[in-house]
Structure formats: C-alpha cells, structure tokens
Design a protein around this motif. Structure first.
Motif, PDB file in Angstrom:
ATOM      1  N   GLY A 116       0.803  -1.217   0.000  1.00  0.00           N
ATOM      2  CA  GLY A 116       0.000   0.000   0.000  1.00  0.00           C
ATOM      3  C   GLY A 116       0.840   1.271   0.000  1.00  0.00           C
ATOM      4  O   GLY A 116       0.310   2.368   0.209  1.00  0.00           O
ATOM      5  N   MET A 117       2.146   1.131  -0.269  1.00  0.00           N
ATOM      6  CA  MET A 117       3.073   2.269  -0.154  1.00  0.00           C
ATOM      7  C   MET A 117       3.932   2.553  -1.381  1.00  0.00           C
ATOM      8  O   MET A 117       4.673   3.551  -1.366  1.00  0.00           O
ATOM      9  CB  MET A 117       4.020   2.025   1.032  1.00  0.00           C
ATOM     10  N   PRO A 118       3.918   1.740  -2.425  1.00  0.00           N
ATOM     11  CA  PRO A 118       4.947   1.921  -3.465  1.00  0.00           C
ATOM     12  C   PRO A 118       4.921   3.257  -4.177  1.00  0.00           C
ATOM     13  O   PRO A 118       5.968   3.783  -4.542  1.00  0.00           O
ATOM     14  CB  PRO A 118       4.684   0.771  -4.447  1.00  0.00           C
ATOM     15  N   LEU A 119       3.749   3.838  -4.375  1.00  0.00           N
ATOM     16  CA  LEU A 119       3.700   5.108  -5.092  1.00  0.00           C
ATOM     17  C   LEU A 119       4.256   6.234  -4.223  1.00  0.00           C
ATOM     18  O   LEU A 119       5.025   7.081  -4.702  1.00  0.00           O
ATOM     19  CB  LEU A 119       2.267   5.412  -5.554  1.00  0.00           C
ATOM     20  N   ALA A 120       3.916   6.212  -2.938  1.00  0.00           N
ATOM     21  CA  ALA A 120       4.486   7.204  -2.014  1.00  0.00           C
ATOM     22  C   ALA A 120       6.006   7.059  -1.957  1.00  0.00           C
ATOM     23  O   ALA A 120       6.741   8.056  -2.053  1.00  0.00           O
ATOM     24  CB  ALA A 120       3.882   7.029  -0.618  1.00  0.00           C
TER      25      ALA A 120
ATOM     26  N   SER B 275       8.010   5.881  -4.140  1.00  0.00           N
ATOM     27  CA  SER B 275       8.616   6.294  -5.413  1.00  0.00           C
ATOM     28  C   SER B 275       8.635   7.813  -5.559  1.00  0.00           C
ATOM     29  O   SER B 275       9.434   8.364  -6.329  1.00  0.00           O
ATOM     30  CB  SER B 275       7.865   5.656  -6.583  1.00  0.00           C
ATOM     31  N   MET B 276       7.768   8.489  -4.817  1.00  0.00           N
ATOM     32  CA  MET B 276       7.769   9.957  -4.794  1.00  0.00           C
ATOM     33  C   MET B 276       8.759  10.500  -3.755  1.00  0.00           C
ATOM     34  O   MET B 276       8.897  11.710  -3.596  1.00  0.00           O
ATOM     35  CB  MET B 276       6.365  10.474  -4.452  1.00  0.00           C
ATOM     36  N   GLY B 277       9.410   9.576  -3.031  1.00  0.00           N
ATOM     37  CA  GLY B 277      10.374  10.001  -2.017  1.00  0.00           C
ATOM     38  C   GLY B 277       9.776  10.177  -0.643  1.00  0.00           C
ATOM     39  O   GLY B 277      10.394  10.789   0.235  1.00  0.00           O
ATOM     40  N   LEU B 278       8.590   9.622  -0.423  1.00  0.00           N
ATOM     41  CA  LEU B 278       7.901   9.775   0.864  1.00  0.00           C
ATOM     42  C   LEU B 278       7.859   8.438   1.598  1.00  0.00           C
ATOM     43  O   LEU B 278       7.467   7.428   1.031  1.00  0.00           O
ATOM     44  CB  LEU B 278       6.466  10.272   0.635  1.00  0.00           C
TER      45      LEU B 278
ATOM     46  N   HIS C  61       9.677   5.553   4.513  1.00  0.00           N
ATOM     47  CA  HIS C  61      10.881   5.029   5.150  1.00  0.00           C
ATOM     48  C   HIS C  61      12.081   5.135   4.203  1.00  0.00           C
ATOM     49  O   HIS C  61      11.992   4.751   3.040  1.00  0.00           O
ATOM     50  CB  HIS C  61      10.646   3.564   5.540  1.00  0.00           C
ATOM     51  N   PRO C  62      13.234   5.640   4.686  1.00  0.00           N
ATOM     52  CA  PRO C  62      14.401   5.824   3.818  1.00  0.00           C
ATOM     53  C   PRO C  62      14.884   4.535   3.147  1.00  0.00           C
ATOM     54  O   PRO C  62      15.467   4.581   2.065  1.00  0.00           O
ATOM     55  CB  PRO C  62      15.473   6.407   4.752  1.00  0.00           C
ATOM     56  N   THR C  63      14.637   3.402   3.786  1.00  0.00           N
ATOM     57  CA  THR C  63      15.022   2.127   3.163  1.00  0.00           C
ATOM     58  C   THR C  63      14.267   1.917   1.847  1.00  0.00           C
ATOM     59  O   THR C  63      14.791   1.333   0.901  1.00  0.00           O
ATOM     60  CB  THR C  63      14.733   0.946   4.120  1.00  0.00           C
ATOM     61  N   LEU C  64      13.028   2.387   1.788  1.00  0.00           N
ATOM     62  CA  LEU C  64      12.212   2.220   0.580  1.00  0.00           C
ATOM     63  C   LEU C  64      12.416   3.368  -0.405  1.00  0.00           C
ATOM     64  O   LEU C  64      12.451   3.152  -1.626  1.00  0.00           O
ATOM     65  CB  LEU C  64      10.728   2.126   0.954  1.00  0.00           C
ATOM     66  N   THR C  65      12.563   4.588   0.105  1.00  0.00           N
ATOM     67  CA  THR C  65      12.709   5.734  -0.800  1.00  0.00           C
ATOM     68  C   THR C  65      14.093   5.765  -1.437  1.00  0.00           C
ATOM     69  O   THR C  65      14.280   6.350  -2.510  1.00  0.00           O
ATOM     70  CB  THR C  65      12.475   7.073  -0.069  1.00  0.00           C
ATOM     71  N   GLY C  66      15.073   5.111  -0.796  1.00  0.00           N
ATOM     72  CA  GLY C  66      16.451   5.175  -1.282  1.00  0.00           C
ATOM     73  C   GLY C  66      16.867   4.043  -2.205  1.00  0.00           C
ATOM     74  O   GLY C  66      18.049   3.914  -2.543  1.00  0.00           O
ATOM     75  N   ILE C  67      15.937   3.211  -2.629  1.00  0.00           N
ATOM     76  CA  ILE C  67      16.279   2.089  -3.516  1.00  0.00           C
ATOM     77  C   ILE C  67      16.989   2.628  -4.762  1.00  0.00           C
ATOM     78  O   ILE C  67      16.581   3.628  -5.341  1.00  0.00           O
ATOM     79  CB  ILE C  67      15.010   1.295  -3.933  1.00  0.00           C
TER      80      ILE C  67
ATOM     81  N   PRO D  40      13.477  11.598  -5.718  1.00  0.00           N
ATOM     82  CA  PRO D  40      12.361  10.700  -6.043  1.00  0.00           C
ATOM     83  C   PRO D  40      12.531  10.051  -7.419  1.00  0.00           C
ATOM     84  O   PRO D  40      13.316  10.534  -8.236  1.00  0.00           O
ATOM     85  CB  PRO D  40      11.169  11.662  -6.053  1.00  0.00           C
ATOM     86  N   LYS D  41      11.776   9.001  -7.645  1.00  0.00           N
ATOM     87  CA  LYS D  41      11.771   8.344  -8.967  1.00  0.00           C
ATOM     88  C   LYS D  41      10.761   8.998  -9.889  1.00  0.00           C
ATOM     89  O   LYS D  41      10.889   8.938 -11.107  1.00  0.00           O
ATOM     90  CB  LYS D  41      11.420   6.858  -8.823  1.00  0.00           C
TER      91      LYS D  41
END
Length: 298
Positions: free
Chosen positions: A139-143, A145-148, A150-156, A161-162
C-alpha cells in the motif's frame, strides 16, 4: 520491432495473503510469451527475481512488515530493469504484490528526466508508515517512489524521487485511506476515480491522460494492478473492491495507449491464483498485455 524482456517477481511480502507469489507463473501459464510473439515481438523471459523469506520477528523500529526482504527484492529488480532498458528493450514485469513497483520504478526512473506514471488501481498505494492502517508495503509503493516514507524504501537504487507528483495519474481509484486523500490534495495528484470514469467515460479519461503525458513527460510507465478491474472480471486478487473498471473499458484503455505509443515500460501485479477461478485473472492480464502492445481485433 522492439524486444520485450519479461521479468517475474514472485513477491508476496508486501501484504499478508499468501499466493500472490505464484502470479508470475500463472501469467506465464496463461500464455504471455506466445501472445506477444504472435504480435511479432522478440520476447525473452529472463526468469524470476529471487525473493527472500518473510521476517518472523517484527521490525521494532517501524510498523512496516518484511521491510528488509522487500527492500532487497526491490534492489535486485531495479538492477535488472535498469539493464533491460540499457539494452534498448521493453521491460514487462509480472507480479507479485504491488510493492514490486518500488523496484520497477527505481530501475525505470534513472532513464527519464520526467517519467510519467499511470497507476491503474482501485487503491492509491500512497501510504507511509505514519498513515498505513496495516503496515503492508504493497500500500506504499507510489508514495515511496515519490520520495515519501521510510528511507530504506525511498532510497532504492541510490536516488529519489523516482517520479514527481505532477507526473502521476491514478485511474480507477475507489478505496483511498484518509492519509492518502490528504496527500493527493496536498501534492495535487491527478486521480480519475470510478466516479470520473463513469461520468466522463473511459475514452475521455484516456484522451486527457495521453494528451497530458505527451506534453509533459519523456517516458511513461504503466503500473496495472488487476484489482483496478471489477472483481467480476478479475476475481483472483488479494484486495478486491466492487464497482471497478470493466474488462471492456480496460481493453479500450490499453488499445488507446498502444495507439498513442507512449508506454515505455509496464508491470502487471496482484494476480493471486489461489484466490482465482480457473486462472481467469492471469488470462485477463495476458489479454490486456496483448492490447497494450498492439493487438487489434482487425
């Protein structure tokens, strides 16, 4: 004719219902390779990304379930997608739950200054750890990918942002959490809910979407969650929401995207054969892939 590289991502860690890890196999079984080869594409199935196991011990720092394993899978997927695009091929990613979009978009986003994203889904997938009622990363991938979030997910893949908020169009939304609604208002994200689709008709929705992306983006990624369709047409999904986009409307949308020639990468997610009826949902997914990639009735 462009070569298509198929990438399977048997990810079921972004949510709690088992079975969606078999989605890529179900889609292959429904004849995706043959369908696309019949359209005269050269198709290479490069197999499945290796996904780790669910974490038995909850992460004490956050409420995000399976954060480490999802992040590792996302990094692997991002690297493969990046390589496919470097080779000049079209990446077609098969899910798996929608958390895989974190990795897909990380791989795709490197190649475009203004990537557009069509999020074809009943849900916004715009939650963060702070707003998520469940802690489920699908329920979080779009957020993310916008850089919003947990840093572990936003920093892939080492950047964010992507995708920019103004380059996202959500189509088919009918189940949004309060935090997601707030974010949509705050960031000005364009959403065609079922209300708009019913009111305007799918033709107008797609005309407006295509016109916007042609004007403002240099590539467009389609992230299609099968729960965007009505459960009558696509029953094999983990989070079905009645009152969705019809099979016919979805084909029209895909055909219009094919005619416009704007889609540069795509993923089809949340096919869960355990919840399905005779592989119906995977068969629908393959039919929609055919339309997206140029299949015509005449």
């Amino acid at each position: 004719m462009k070569k298509i590289s198929i990438i399977g991502v048997p990810m079921d860690l972004g949510q709690t219902r088992r079975g969606v890890d078999m989605g890529p196999s179900a889609i292959r079984y429904a004849g995706v390779v043959e369908r696309l080869e019949n359209l005269n594409y050269e198709v290479e199935d490069i197999g499945d990304i290796e996904i780790g196991r669910a974490e038995r011990v909850p992460n004490t720092e956050s409420n995000l379930k399976n954060l480490k394993a999802v992040a590792e899978g996302s990094e692997k997927l991002a690297a493969v997608v990046d390589k496919v695009i470097q080779n000049g091929d079209f990446p077609l990613v098969l899910g798996g739950d929608h958390s895989i979009a974190i990795g897909t978009l990380a791989g795709v986003g490197k190649h475009y200054k203004n990537l557009g994203v069509i999020w074809y889904d009943a849900h916004g997938d715009l939650n963060t750890a702070d707003t998520s009622p469940s802690g489920n990363i699908h329920g979080m991938p779009l957020a993310a990918s916008m850089g919003l979030g947990h840093p572990t997910l936003t920093g892939i893949a080492g950047y964010n942002p992507k995708v920019k908020a103004e380059n996202i169009i959500i189509i088919g939304a009918r189940s949004l959490d309060e935090g997601e609604k707030e974010l949509i208002r705050e960031k000005g994200i364009k959403v065609y809910s079922m209300h708009e689709i019913d009111r305007l008709g799918m033709t107008r929705v797609m005309e407006e979407t295509i016109a916007y992306f042609k004007e403002n983006t240099d590539g467009v990624h389609l992230s299609l969650d099968l729960d965007g369709l009505d459960p009558h047409d696509a029953p094999g999904v983990g989070t079905p929401v009645i009152g969705g986009i019809s099979y016919r409307e979805s084909h029209l949308a895909m055909e219009m995207l094919a005619e416009a020639e704007i889609i540069t990468s795509a993923e089809f997610v949340e096919v869960n054969p355990i919840l399905d009826e005779k592989n119906k949902t995977a068969t629908v997914a393959v039919a929609l892939m055919g339309s997206l990639l140029g299949e015509k009735l005449k």
